[in-house]
Design a protein around this motif. Structure first.
Motif, PDB file in Angstrom:
ATOM      1  N   LEU A 128      24.724  40.841 102.391  1.00 48.72           N
ATOM      2  CA  LEU A 128      24.698  41.120 100.954  1.00 48.72           C
ATOM      3  C   LEU A 128      23.438  41.914 100.662  1.00 48.72           C
ATOM      4  O   LEU A 128      22.322  41.450 100.908  1.00 48.72           O
ATOM      5  CB  LEU A 128      24.695  39.833 100.130  1.00 48.72           C
ATOM      6  CG  LEU A 128      24.581  40.068  98.612  1.00 48.72           C
ATOM      7  CD1 LEU A 128      25.824  40.778  98.085  1.00 48.72           C
ATOM      8  CD2 LEU A 128      24.344  38.790  97.849  1.00 48.72           C
ATOM      9  N   ASN A 132      20.266  36.185 100.771  1.00 50.64           N
ATOM     10  CA  ASN A 132      19.635  37.196  99.940  1.00 50.64           C
ATOM     11  C   ASN A 132      18.631  36.570  98.981  1.00 50.64           C
ATOM     12  O   ASN A 132      17.545  37.120  98.743  1.00 50.64           O
ATOM     13  CB  ASN A 132      20.704  37.970  99.171  1.00 50.64           C
ATOM     14  CG  ASN A 132      20.145  39.159  98.428  1.00 50.64           C
ATOM     15  OD1 ASN A 132      19.640  39.029  97.316  1.00 50.64           O
ATOM     16  ND2 ASN A 132      20.222  40.330  99.051  1.00 50.64           N
ATOM     17  N   VAL A 152      15.392  47.051  97.881  1.00 54.75           N
ATOM     18  CA  VAL A 152      16.507  46.126  98.059  1.00 54.75           C
ATOM     19  C   VAL A 152      16.113  44.997  98.990  1.00 54.75           C
ATOM     20  O   VAL A 152      15.167  45.110  99.772  1.00 54.75           O
ATOM     21  CB  VAL A 152      17.762  46.835  98.631  1.00 54.75           C
ATOM     22  CG1 VAL A 152      18.205  47.973  97.729  1.00 54.75           C
ATOM     23  CG2 VAL A 152      17.522  47.323 100.052  1.00 54.75           C
ATOM     24  N   TYR A 191      30.279  44.392  94.697  1.00 53.86           N
ATOM     25  CA  TYR A 191      30.408  43.146  93.938  1.00 53.86           C
ATOM     26  C   TYR A 191      29.957  43.316  92.494  1.00 53.86           C
ATOM     27  O   TYR A 191      30.539  42.747  91.579  1.00 53.86           O
ATOM     28  CB  TYR A 191      29.597  42.044  94.628  1.00 53.86           C
ATOM     29  CG  TYR A 191      29.623  40.728  93.901  1.00 53.86           C
ATOM     30  CD1 TYR A 191      30.808  40.020  93.749  1.00 53.86           C
ATOM     31  CD2 TYR A 191      28.458  40.202  93.354  1.00 53.86           C
ATOM     32  CE1 TYR A 191      30.840  38.815  93.076  1.00 53.86           C
ATOM     33  CE2 TYR A 191      28.479  38.996  92.675  1.00 53.86           C
ATOM     34  CZ  TYR A 191      29.675  38.303  92.542  1.00 53.86           C
ATOM     35  OH  TYR A 191      29.693  37.116  91.861  1.00 53.86           O
ATOM     36  N   ASP A 248      24.667  46.325  91.172  1.00 53.16           N
ATOM     37  CA  ASP A 248      23.501  46.348  92.050  1.00 53.16           C
ATOM     38  C   ASP A 248      23.677  45.507  93.311  1.00 53.16           C
ATOM     39  O   ASP A 248      22.725  45.292  94.049  1.00 53.16           O
ATOM     40  CB  ASP A 248      22.260  45.862  91.293  1.00 53.16           C
ATOM     41  CG  ASP A 248      22.413  44.434  90.779  1.00 53.16           C
ATOM     42  OD1 ASP A 248      23.548  43.958  90.686  1.00 53.16           O
ATOM     43  OD2 ASP A 248      21.382  43.809  90.467  1.00 53.16           O
ATOM     44  N   GLU A 249      24.894  45.039  93.598  1.00 46.51           N
ATOM     45  CA  GLU A 249      25.129  44.200  94.770  1.00 46.51           C
ATOM     46  C   GLU A 249      26.370  44.650  95.526  1.00 46.51           C
ATOM     47  O   GLU A 249      27.378  45.000  94.916  1.00 46.51           O
ATOM     48  CB  GLU A 249      25.342  42.740  94.373  1.00 46.51           C
ATOM     49  CG  GLU A 249      24.140  42.039  93.808  1.00 46.51           C
ATOM     50  CD  GLU A 249      24.477  40.600  93.440  1.00 46.51           C
ATOM     51  OE1 GLU A 249      24.349  39.713  94.305  1.00 46.51           O
ATOM     52  OE2 GLU A 249      24.891  40.375  92.292  1.00 46.51           O
ATOM     53  N   SER A 250      26.290  44.583  96.858  1.00 41.37           N
ATOM     54  CA  SER A 250      27.443  44.894  97.693  1.00 41.37           C
ATOM     55  C   SER A 250      27.457  43.993  98.920  1.00 41.37           C
ATOM     56  O   SER A 250      26.405  43.703  99.502  1.00 41.37           O
ATOM     57  CB  SER A 250      27.430  46.351  98.152  1.00 41.37           C
ATOM     58  OG  SER A 250      27.813  47.224  97.123  1.00 41.37           O
ATOM     59  N   LYS A 309      24.947  35.383 100.394  1.00 42.49           N
ATOM     60  CA  LYS A 309      24.355  35.377  99.053  1.00 42.49           C
ATOM     61  C   LYS A 309      23.110  34.501  99.021  1.00 42.49           C
ATOM     62  O   LYS A 309      22.080  34.866  98.446  1.00 42.49           O
ATOM     63  CB  LYS A 309      25.401  34.859  98.066  1.00 42.49           C
ATOM     64  CG  LYS A 309      24.996  34.938  96.602  1.00 42.49           C
ATOM     65  CD  LYS A 309      25.348  36.251  95.996  1.00 42.49           C
ATOM     66  CE  LYS A 309      25.199  36.201  94.476  1.00 42.49           C
ATOM     67  NZ  LYS A 309      25.355  37.514  93.855  1.00 42.49           N
ATOM     68  N   TRP A 317      25.876  30.184  95.219  1.00 40.16           N
ATOM     69  CA  TRP A 317      26.833  31.070  94.556  1.00 40.16           C
ATOM     70  C   TRP A 317      28.049  30.275  94.090  1.00 40.16           C
ATOM     71  O   TRP A 317      28.684  29.570  94.862  1.00 40.16           O
ATOM     72  CB  TRP A 317      27.254  32.159  95.535  1.00 40.16           C
ATOM     73  CG  TRP A 317      28.112  33.241  94.969  1.00 40.16           C
ATOM     74  CD1 TRP A 317      28.077  33.757  93.708  1.00 40.16           C
ATOM     75  CD2 TRP A 317      29.122  33.979  95.678  1.00 40.16           C
ATOM     76  NE1 TRP A 317      28.989  34.762  93.578  1.00 40.16           N
ATOM     77  CE2 TRP A 317      29.641  34.930  94.772  1.00 40.16           C
ATOM     78  CE3 TRP A 317      29.609  33.949  96.977  1.00 40.16           C
ATOM     79  CZ2 TRP A 317      30.647  35.818  95.138  1.00 40.16           C
ATOM     80  CZ3 TRP A 317      30.609  34.836  97.343  1.00 40.16           C
ATOM     81  CH2 TRP A 317      31.117  35.757  96.422  1.00 40.16           C
ATOM     82  N   ASP A 367      21.214  43.696  97.757  1.00 38.63           N
ATOM     83  CA  ASP A 367      21.004  43.565  96.312  1.00 38.63           C
ATOM     84  C   ASP A 367      19.738  44.321  95.932  1.00 38.63           C
ATOM     85  O   ASP A 367      18.688  44.149  96.572  1.00 38.63           O
ATOM     86  CB  ASP A 367      20.866  42.075  95.957  1.00 38.63           C
ATOM     87  CG  ASP A 367      20.722  41.844  94.464  1.00 38.63           C
ATOM     88  OD1 ASP A 367      21.041  42.761  93.690  1.00 38.63           O
ATOM     89  OD2 ASP A 367      20.270  40.758  94.078  1.00 38.63           O
ATOM     90  N   SER A 393      23.379  53.493  91.031  1.00 41.81           N
ATOM     91  CA  SER A 393      24.221  52.541  91.767  1.00 41.81           C
ATOM     92  C   SER A 393      25.137  53.274  92.735  1.00 41.81           C
ATOM     93  O   SER A 393      25.277  52.873  93.902  1.00 41.81           O
ATOM     94  CB  SER A 393      25.050  51.710  90.783  1.00 41.81           C
ATOM     95  OG  SER A 393      25.968  50.887  91.456  1.00 41.81           O
TER      96      SER A 393
END
Length: 439
Positions: A15, A162, A147, A109, A112-114, A159, A198, A17, A92
């Motif tokens: 992840l 991160n 990041v 996701y 700012d998150e993938s 998650k 999460w 972010d 982004s």
């Protein structure tokens, strides 16, 4: 869990972010903001939606209304900015493009998150941490954005990793829970509050806390049958994910929306039908673009308007109406026509309106709609080509380059958002491109 290629892990996720995304985007083009307390406000400069670490240290929470911390902002010289969604969206896109160079399987996701799938990629890097540091370096060098990277055998653990990468300086922005020794992993999970997991959230977190489940480790070790009986199948799945069993697949293609809503509070009160019509036309234009983007059509549109409930001195009114279409369509012209028809039905003169919006319902795949032998509106080859041309021009030259006439032409619209402290659109407007001067 001993190594990125461990056979015990059927899946490996990362992840990525962006730290304090909105604030970081502003700092890229305004270096004077570095190491300064910065807050980015929501629509109409309402409340804090992004805070620098310096602001977080002052105790300002996410969602705090601007008027409540104005004095604190003045006392500590906090720099306050309006949301610049055009800038944030473009930055982004740049980050997501970089991430696709590390994995062919990427799930966006949020802005700012993938999530990235790392399955079968163990031979490309000495260790997963090395890949994470490469991502951090490249994103920083190519975009200027910082990041953090979390790596785990499930999306929930990635998650959580991160979160640890962000809060544990010794990890230098990358946390790999796949190769972490079990004793060390247990130590980290035992010091992580259960609400940081999460999917737990405030309400379920309170119930877990009352049941003695206060940490991520306690949630992981709770009997799965008890979690299912007490909290349902979703929390049982979370328990499995914390144990390293992947239950959530990578969603590379977002599912088409079943409803599309476009709505916003006005920057100032609106009193006339003409101005309300401009806002409804604009919102419907945006909703129709989203509808076409997912190759769908809708069967009905809903329009709603409301006054400001916090102004006790004003007469209060809110209403909505659903207008069925003569046939499913994604043609902006037909959708706007139906929305304005509905607006006229529910509009009441003499009131001060604060908000309006539209919702598209009865959404289905455009490719499976059966055509009627009767006359249809907003469908067919001419409609499709016109909408394609309209969308192409707006993508190339900027939104609203081509618009429905009822949206108006005045850039300083009375119903527009209040954004008194917005930064320039550095990456999408030629007028706002930064200029470097050589001496």
């Amino acid at each position: 869990m001993v190594g990125i290629g461990a056979t015990a892990c059927n899946q490996i996720f990362a992840l990525v972010d962006v730290n304090n995304f909105y604030v970081s985007c502003e700092r890229v083009f305004n270096p004077a903001l570095e190491n300064q307390p910065v807050v980015v406000l929501s629509n109409n400069d309402g409340c804090a939606v992004a805070r620098s670490n310096q602001v977080k240290a002052l105790g300002i929470k996410m969602g705090t209304p601007w008027f409540k911390f104005k004095d604190l902002a003045k006392e500590h010289n906090i720099i306050v900015l309006s949301s610049n969604y055009t800038l944030y969206g473009d930055m982004s896109d740049r980050v997501m493009t970089i991430l696709r160079g590390y994995s062919p399987n990427v799930e966006i996701y949020s802005i700012d998150e993938s999530f990235l799938s790392l399955n079968g990629m163990s031979s490309l890097w000495p260790a997963a941490v090395d890949m994470g540091q490469s991502i951090r370096y490249r994103v920083r060098k190519w975009t200027g954005l910082p990041v953090c990277v979390g790596i785990g055998p499930s999306k929930t653990l990635a998650k959580l990793a991160n979160h640890l990468a962000k809060t544990r300086p010794e990890m230098e922005g990358v946390c790999d829970l796949v190769s972490m020794p079990q004793a060390e992993l247990d130590a980290y999970l035992s010091t992580t509050e259960v609400r940081e997991v999460w999917g737990v959230g405030r309400r379920i977190g309170a119930h877990l806390d009352a049941a003695g489940i206060k940490t991520a480790k306690a949630l992981r070790d709770a009997p799965l049958s008890w979690l299912r009986a007490k909290f349902g199948v979703v929390m049982e799945r979370t328990g499995n994910e914390l144990r390293g069993t992947s239950c959530l697949v990578l969603e590379e293609i977002a599912a088409p929306r079943k409803q599309i809503v476009s709505s916003r509070s006005f920057g100032q009160l609106v009193h006339t039908l003409a101005v309300l019509s401009e806002s409804v036309t604009s919102y419907m234009t945006s909703a129709a673009e989203k509808l076409r983007r997912q190759r769908s059509v809708c069967e009905a549109v809903q329009v709603f308007i409301a006054t400001n409930p916090f102004r006790a001195q004003d007469a209060q009114y809110s209403n909505s109406i659903t207008v069925p279409l003569p046939n499913p369509s994604c043609d902006t012209r037909l959708l706007v026509r139906a929305a304005l028809f509905g607006l006229k039905k529910i509009y009441r003169p003499g009131l001060a309106y604060k908000k309006a919006g539209v919702m598209l319902t009865g959404i289905s795949d455009a490719a499976v709609i059966q055509r009627s032998l009767l006359v249809q509106h907003g469908v067919g080859e001419k409609s499709e080509k016109l909408m394609e041309a309209m969308d192409a021009l707006n993508r190339r030259y900027g939104s609203n380059t081509v618009a429905i006439a009822s949206a108006g032409t005045n850039r300083n619209r009375a119903w527009g958002m209040r954004r008194e402290c917005m930064s320039p659109c550095y990456t999408t407007s030629w007028d706002d491109v930064p200029v470097a001067h050589a001496r």
